[in-house]
Design a protein around this motif. Structure first.
Motif: not given
Length: 569
Positions: A187-188, A212-214, A218-219, A340-342
């Motif tokens: 979420q953040g 946000v997710f795309y 997540f980004h 994954v968040l990068a």
């Protein structure tokens, strides 16, 4: 030789499959209800990690609870708080299963407990048993679901523990009927300045960014690039869900890579209750206090002794001008759904050195005991109370409507792992109240709430695990006692029980005693609802006719209420 190797490989594969299958089906499900999980293992709770599965019961109580496997009851605990009515079974294979917030136990177990309660003249009780004393069969009805203790609604709290260490482990290892095809939801994210010279986007200030997710990942919302200098930390706000459920669950693993190097690893599949409070360092405690956001940090403070980290560092990266660091969080739930968040951090120029640090603050080393005697108050803090060094603020002020000055000690956004002792003076005019005196907390609205403490040599001392605003208070008001929904003329002949409401507005209920016709009578205490319930069939001495019920309730300052009721049954 190749055939032999193939055979060994095949046996190994089959063996592994058998072990996994045996593990999954080792235990009978504790309820014959379609499973609905309202709380998962490892979920982040206040001051602790959740130690089991919370299984909902359709907002009702009274569903049969089944023993997960053959074994013996090793422990029973009855309390108005915490797990309420709880039962522990030791099994072969090195496991203990736990069933909590029960309404009642099976008849043979219930009668044994009740006999001990009458022996000890206490509703709250804890019993331990040896192998062979109280055996149960696989699938035997051992209890009925309830809402006892600190439960917030009808459900079964179910645990599987390692028998030797009593460490809870994820019960989902032992069942395959709870579908989960939902990836953890990021979420953040937050970036932290962790060194005195650190900066983010040209400022010495931590930064929170929604995500946000795309593109199946997540980004950060907006730009995926940040600038920073010095030692920085990163953290994520992440929750998980099960298939078809809106209820929040916990994650299982979280890895942080910087330029493809693992710098942080967290995995929760088993933990010790003794270490659970370190959750207040695992998360951003201050952010939770301020905004309610629960952020799990990708770095580990020096006094965070959780055993759940593999790789750990006190910061996520040390950024120099011109550096390019690619950060990547890889987060999984128990069944392996992955998120994954990068993002990228570019090194910026350092800011000019700070000329002045915090004023009116005292530096406290987390690794050393600390004592303070100032402004008329005393403070004693043991070593390793804090997770890192802190700046301590102490102040004294007068407030209208209070019995003494308010002592402001520390910042409520700083967590304490151990208890500190706060000692404040008692005004001479109040000393005659003696045991009616206590230390109270003062809210931001200047309302007082009881903390506790004892008087010695004209001073009040209390042990507490929280910073805040403290003052002296008095409690001279006795608890209240009244019948709940009494029938006409107190004729209970058509009722199964008699109920009372007991309440204390300040120092809280310390003890109670119920006598019927002069004999001690068992009354269950539901503290969260202030309710005492005496079930007539659980009073072996009670005959039909006219009776006198005497109820004595004592609060935390020794104020006592005694009330009598005439009733018939």
């Amino acid at each position: 030789m190749k055939q032999f190797a193939f055979l060994i490989t095949l046996i190994s594969i089959i063996g592994i499959d058998i072990i996994a299958q045996d593990n999954t089906n080792r235990f009978v499900k504790p309820m014959k209800l379609s499973p609905s999980v309202s709380g998962s293992f490892g979920e982040l709770r206040s001051n602790h990690f959740h130690s089991g599965l919370d299984l909902t019961t359709n907002r009702k109580t009274g569903y049969r609870i089944y023993a997960s496997d053959k074994g013996y009851v090793s422990r029973i605990k009855v309390s108005p708080f915490g797990y309420g009515k709880a039962l522990y079974i030791d099994h072969e294979g090195g496991f203990t299963t736990v069933y909590a917030h029960l309404e009642r136990y099976s008849n043979r177990i219930d009668s044994l407990i009740r006999a001990r309660q009458y022996e000890q003249k206490s509703f709250a009780i804890e019993l331990f048993f040896k192998p062979g004393e109280l055996e149960v069969a696989r699938g035997e009805v051992i209890a009925y679901s309830g809402n006892s203790g600190g439960s917030g609604g009808p459900h079964l709290h179910y645990e599987v523990r390692d028998k030797a260490s009593q460490k809870p482990m994820n019960p989902l290892q032992f069942r395959d009927d709870i579908p989960d095809d939902v990836r953890p939801q990021v979420q953040g994210m937050k970036l932290y300045c962790l060194s005195d010279d650190a900066s983010i986007a040209g400022k010495r200030k931590d930064v929170f960014v929604p995500t946000v997710f795309y593109d199946r990942a997540f980004h950060p919302k907006g730009s995926t690039k940040f600038t920073a200098y010095g030692k920085i930390g990163v953290g994520v706000q992440v929750i998980d869900y099960l298939t078809g459920s809106w209820r929040k669950c916990g994650i299982s693993t979280m890895d942080l890579f910087v330029n493809d190097t693992l710098v942080y690893n967290f995995k929760i599949d088993k933990f010790s209750f003794a270490e659970s409070r370190y959750i207040n360092s695992h998360i951003d405690y201050a952010e939770k206090k301020r905004t309610g956001k629960v952020i799990q940090k990708g770095f580990v403070e020096p006094n965070n002794r959780l055993s759940l980290y593999g790789v750990k560092n006190e910061y996520s990266a040390d950024i120099k001008p011109g550096d390019k660091k690619i950060f990547k969080f890889v987060i999984e739930d128990f069944v392996g759904n992955r998120s994954v968040l990068a993002f990228t951090v570019i090194g910026e120029a350092p800011l000019p050195a700070k000329s002045i640090g915090k004023t009116n603050f005292i530096k406290v080393n987390y690794n050393k005991a600390f004592k303070l005697d100032t402004l008329g108050m005393k403070l004693s803090i043991p070593a390793k109370t804090f997770y890192t060094d802190i700046d301590l603020f102490v102040h004294k002020e007068d407030k209208d409507g209070l019995l003494g000055p308010v002592y402001i000690i520390g910042d409520k956004e700083i967590p304490l792992h151990r208890s500190m002792t706060v000692t404040i003076p008692v005004p001479d005019s109040l000393l005659h109240y003696n045991e009616k005196l206590l230390i109270a907390g003062v809210s931001s609205a200047n309302k007082t709430y009881a903390i506790g403490g004892k008087v010695k040599d004209s001073e009040l001392s209390v042990s507490t695990r929280g910073f805040g605003r403290f003052t002296v208070a008095i409690d001279t008001i006795a608890p209240t006692i009244k019948l709940r929904k009494a029938p006409e003329n107190n004729n209970y002949s058509s009722r199964a029980s008699i109920e009372l409401i007991i309440n204390d507005e300040f120092s809280g209920i310390k003890s109670y005693e119920c006598l019927i016709d002069g004999q001690w009578a068992l009354f269950d205490y539901d503290a969260k609802n202030y309710r005492l319930t005496g079930t007539f069939k659980h009073m072996p001495f009670l005959k039909r006719g006219q009776h006198e019920l005497q109820v004595k309730v004592v609060d935390g300052c020794g104020n006592e209420s005694l009330k009598s009721f005439q009733f018939s049954n």
